[in-house]
Design a protein around this motif. Structure first.
Motif, PDB file in Angstrom:
ATOM      1  N   SER A 115       5.257   1.926 -14.734  1.00  0.00           N
ATOM      2  CA  SER A 115       4.859   1.427 -13.438  1.00  0.00           C
ATOM      3  C   SER A 115       3.356   1.557 -13.295  1.00  0.00           C
ATOM      4  N   THR A 116       2.721   0.534 -12.804  1.00  0.00           N
ATOM      5  CA  THR A 116       1.270   0.543 -12.672  1.00  0.00           C
ATOM      6  C   THR A 116       0.865   0.246 -11.257  1.00  0.00           C
ATOM      7  N   VAL A 117      -0.223   0.840 -10.827  1.00  0.00           N
ATOM      8  CA  VAL A 117      -0.761   0.572  -9.505  1.00  0.00           C
ATOM      9  C   VAL A 117      -1.602  -0.682  -9.577  1.00  0.00           C
ATOM     10  N   ASN A 118      -1.319  -1.602  -8.719  1.00  0.00           N
ATOM     11  CA  ASN A 118      -2.055  -2.863  -8.689  1.00  0.00           C
ATOM     12  C   ASN A 118      -3.438  -2.612  -8.121  1.00  0.00           C
ATOM     13  N   SER A 119      -4.452  -2.868  -8.920  1.00  0.00           N
ATOM     14  CA  SER A 119      -5.814  -2.583  -8.507  1.00  0.00           C
ATOM     15  C   SER A 119      -6.513  -3.786  -7.912  1.00  0.00           C
ATOM     16  N   LYS A 169       1.057   6.916  -6.708  1.00  0.00           N
ATOM     17  CA  LYS A 169      -0.084   7.804  -6.946  1.00  0.00           C
ATOM     18  C   LYS A 169       0.334   9.257  -6.767  1.00  0.00           C
ATOM     19  N   VAL A 218       3.788  -3.285  -6.209  1.00  0.00           N
ATOM     20  CA  VAL A 218       3.355  -2.718  -7.473  1.00  0.00           C
ATOM     21  C   VAL A 218       4.473  -2.178  -8.347  1.00  0.00           C
ATOM     22  N   SER A 252      -7.424  -5.790  -1.840  1.00  0.00           N
ATOM     23  CA  SER A 252      -6.556  -6.264  -0.769  1.00  0.00           C
ATOM     24  C   SER A 252      -7.382  -6.760   0.391  1.00  0.00           C
ATOM     25  N   ASP A 280       0.829  -1.212   0.000  1.00  0.00           N
ATOM     26  CA  ASP A 280       0.000   0.000   0.000  1.00  0.00           C
ATOM     27  C   ASP A 280       0.860   1.258   0.000  1.00  0.00           C
ATOM     28  N   GLU A 331       3.767   1.562  -1.454  1.00  0.00           N
ATOM     29  CA  GLU A 331       4.216   1.733  -2.834  1.00  0.00           C
ATOM     30  C   GLU A 331       3.100   2.330  -3.692  1.00  0.00           C
ATOM     31  N   LYS A 332       1.889   1.891  -3.453  1.00  0.00           N
ATOM     32  CA  LYS A 332       0.750   2.444  -4.198  1.00  0.00           C
ATOM     33  C   LYS A 332       0.633   3.944  -3.968  1.00  0.00           C
ATOM     34  N   ARG A 333       0.697   4.338  -2.692  1.00  0.00           N
ATOM     35  CA  ARG A 333       0.537   5.759  -2.376  1.00  0.00           C
ATOM     36  C   ARG A 333       1.661   6.585  -2.995  1.00  0.00           C
TER      37      ARG A 333
END
Length: 650
Positions: free
Chosen positions: A166-170, A152, A247, A173, A145, A147-149
């Protein structure tokens, strides 16, 4: 180092030095343990735990497993304590909140503890292990999470800077859909507030059936179903799902950070997530209820992909990921007959092995994996040499594994005396399954006796006496080990075989060694997928040994013995490339019998259900593999389904 370990202020430099301590287990074990014992940081504790974990998982010895559990528990406590008091003077990552390196240590400790618990002989300990898997996932999800933030926030300040790479894993969770804790914003929460080590099992005061004394075939248990049915650590409304993954891809991570702590966290997340996904994906269907303890199921493809990512890092995470990946392909995939064309990435594995041997030239673990790859490539003689055991290994468990691999390869080569000697050496090095070791060694001397009795009576008698001595040790040593409270399948198998031969010896009034049935060594070769590793000359030798069994009449004209003989002959014939003959043998000499003919007493009842599996393999080959004839592939699936749904057998 003193300030970093004991004072309030921690430095980034000290973090880096402590992380390097985790490299030690890959080289000299005694030196590593001595150096790691000098420090009390979570990294030192984790390093000690890794060494104990390797010993436990390589040897399956209960005293070593207890030691590993203790060390990993200490590492878990240290990581949790340091994470809770991670302060503003610690290394500040632009990606992860303060304390993330400890969260990663915590997750790895929990994950390794879970593996050790699942391998434990106790059912309740195994269930605790699955519970710990979920705890590990919660800690890892916090890192994902973060890494996601970061991604983003980066994309919002620099439009398009990461969108192409790089892509956010959707993926949903578990942490956000269950009762798991959420990220606090600045500092990671290690685990649930009430998430201590006290585990409340299902009510054990309820009367339950006793554990069966023999293996019941498929791993199904009404008692287990009942126990698991009473366990719940997530809302009833939440569904079993696949966990989200880190991610940032490994090719992209250097664009974000090259700091050792960040690399340690990210590579460790890939290692732990990958192992977690792989483990869960390998749970047998009969234990599927265990997934309800964790709250999600595994994704094998994603798990392997993440382990490959972790191998790119030149740290302990990369080394552990390499061991797991090689072990998965060389052992798990290596035993399968029905595989896709890309199931075993030989070139990629060869490159990985070369890198690891270059990185850790003195480690014998990589030599063991190289020997396995040689055997998979039908280079059995070279594999035996690679397992050369003239030098003692710092890890007794690695030495035992080398002897075990050498024993198997000698068996595939029909080097009976060398095989027997090697398995007897395993008895001295490992206490996991002495009954099996004595059985195979004794079976080798049976084959030597059969070869010698028509040409050298004196030598034949020596072999007969040795075979009898070893085989009669089997019942004394079998049945002592358990896996998830069950007797080991091979222990049940070899005990039944000895009882069968003893009964035949008394009934017919013949020597015990003459009461032994159809080629017992060829049976064991089949169970260990040995025919897959043989070249043509080795397969022909197997056919000769099976022909001797038929001509000598050691099958006693019993339906079960003749069916076993025919099944083994059909399998060897299939590996020689003659699927038509193999099919005919199975249809006319095994599948033509009723299941009732194999029931009762000490009969060998495994040949009929396994014949269904062999028919599926033949259909797969004749169809042309995964892209072949669809109709034949459907027939293949039906044969597999029949074999999978067969009632209990051993």
């Amino acid at each position: 180092m003193k300030k970093w370990l004991g004072a309030a202020k921690h430095s980034a430099t000290s973090s880096t030095h402590s992380l390097s301590a985790l490299e030690e287990p890959q080289a000299h074990v005694e030196t590593a343990e001595a150096e790691l014992s000098k420090g009390n940081s979570p990294f030192h504790k984790l390093g000690q735990g890794v060494v104990a974990f390797l010993r436990a998982t390589l040897g399956f010895e209960q005293d070593i497993m207890r030691e590993a559990s203790e060390r990993l528990g200490q590492a878990e406590s240290a990581a949790y304590d340091h994470q809770r008091r991670a302060d503003k003077d610690a290394y500040h990552s632009k990606i992860y909140p303060p304390g993330s390196e400890y969260a990663r240590c915590l997750a790895e400790s929990q994950l390794m503890s879970a593996v050790v618990a699942v391998l434990n002989e106790s059912l309740s300990e195994s269930i605790k292990g699955f519970y710990k898997l979920r705890k590990a996932y919660v800690a890892l999800q916090e890192i994902a999470d973060a890494e996601k933030r970061y991604l983003k926030g980066r994309s919002s300040t620099s439009v398009g800077s990461t969108s192409t790479k790089s892509t956010v894993n959707s993926a949903p969770s578990v942490a956000s859909t269950s009762n798991a804790p959420s990220v606090s914003g600045q500092t990671l929460v290690a685990q649930d507030e009430d998430d201590d080590d006290d585990f409340v099992d299902a009510d054990e005061s309820i009367a339950a059936a006793a554990t069966p004394t023999t293996y019941q075939g498929h791993l199904e248990s009404k008692e287990l179903e009942s126990k698991l049915g009473n366990l719940s650590i997530r809302p009833a409304s939440s569904s079993t799902q696949v966990p989200a993954a880190p991610v940032i891809e490994e090719d992209d991570f250097s664009e974000f950070s090259n700091h050792p702590v960040d690399l340690f966290i990210h590579s460790g997340s890939n290692l732990c997530f990958g192992l977690l996904q792989l483990m869960l994906s390998l749970i047998p269907p009969a234990f599927s209820k265990l997934l309800y303890i964790i709250g999600f199921k595994g994704d094998r493809e994603l798990g392997i992909q993440m382990l490959w990512r972790a191998t790119q890092y030149s740290n302990v995470n990369g080394a552990m990921a390499g061991l797991i990946a090689l072990g998965y392909y060389n052992v798990t995939v290596g035993f399968c007959d029905i595989t896709t064309s890309d199931a075993y990435p030989k070139e990629r594995l060869t490159t990985l092995l070369f890198q690891m041997r270059k990185r850790y030239p003195e480690s014998r673990l990589w030599r063991l994996e190289e020997a396995r790859m040689m055997a998979a490539d039908k280079q059995l003689e070279d594999a035996v040499k690679m397992c050369g055991t003239d030098e003692k290994s710092p890890l007794k468990q690695v030495e035992a594994l080398q002897w075990f691999e050498k024993s198997l390869n000698c068996m595939y080569l029909h080097r009976y005396e060398e095989c027997a000697t090697s398995f007897l050496t395993c008895v001295e090095l490992n206490n996991w399954s002495h009954g099996l070791y004595y059985y195979i060694a004794g079976a080798c001397y049976v084959e030597l006796y059969r070869e010698a009795k028509s040409v050298d009576a004196g030598r034949a008698k020596r072999y007969a006496d040795r075979a009898t001595e070893l085989l009669r040790k089997v019942p004394v040593h079998a049945g002592k080990k358990r896996f998830m409270a069950r007797q080991l399948p091979f222990d049940a198998f070899v005990t039944r075989k000895i009882n069968k031969w003893e009964e035949r010896s008394k009934t017919r009034g013949i020597a015990f060694v003459d009461a032994v049935g159809v080629a017992p060594v060829e049976e064991i070769i089949y169970f260990w997928a040995g025919f897959k590793r043989m070249r043509k000359e080795h397969l022909v030798h197997s056919l000769e040994r099976l022909a001797w069994s038929e001509q000598d009449g050691c099958h006693d004209n019993a339906v079960d013995e003749l069916a076993t003989l025919s099944l083994l002959r059909a399998t060897v014939t299939r590996w020689l490339g003659d699927t038509a003959t193999a099919r005919r043998i199975l249809e006319t000499q095994v599948l033509n019998h009723e299941w009732s003919e194999f029931k009762g007493g000490n009969k060998d009842n495994w040949s009929l259900p396994v014949a269904h599996y062999e028919m599926s393999v033949i259909e797969w080959i004749d169809a042309g593999g995964e892209r072949g004839n669809k109709q034949q592939l459907e027939i293949c699936s039906r044969w597999v389904e029949k074999a999978a749904k067969w009632e209990a057998y051993d």
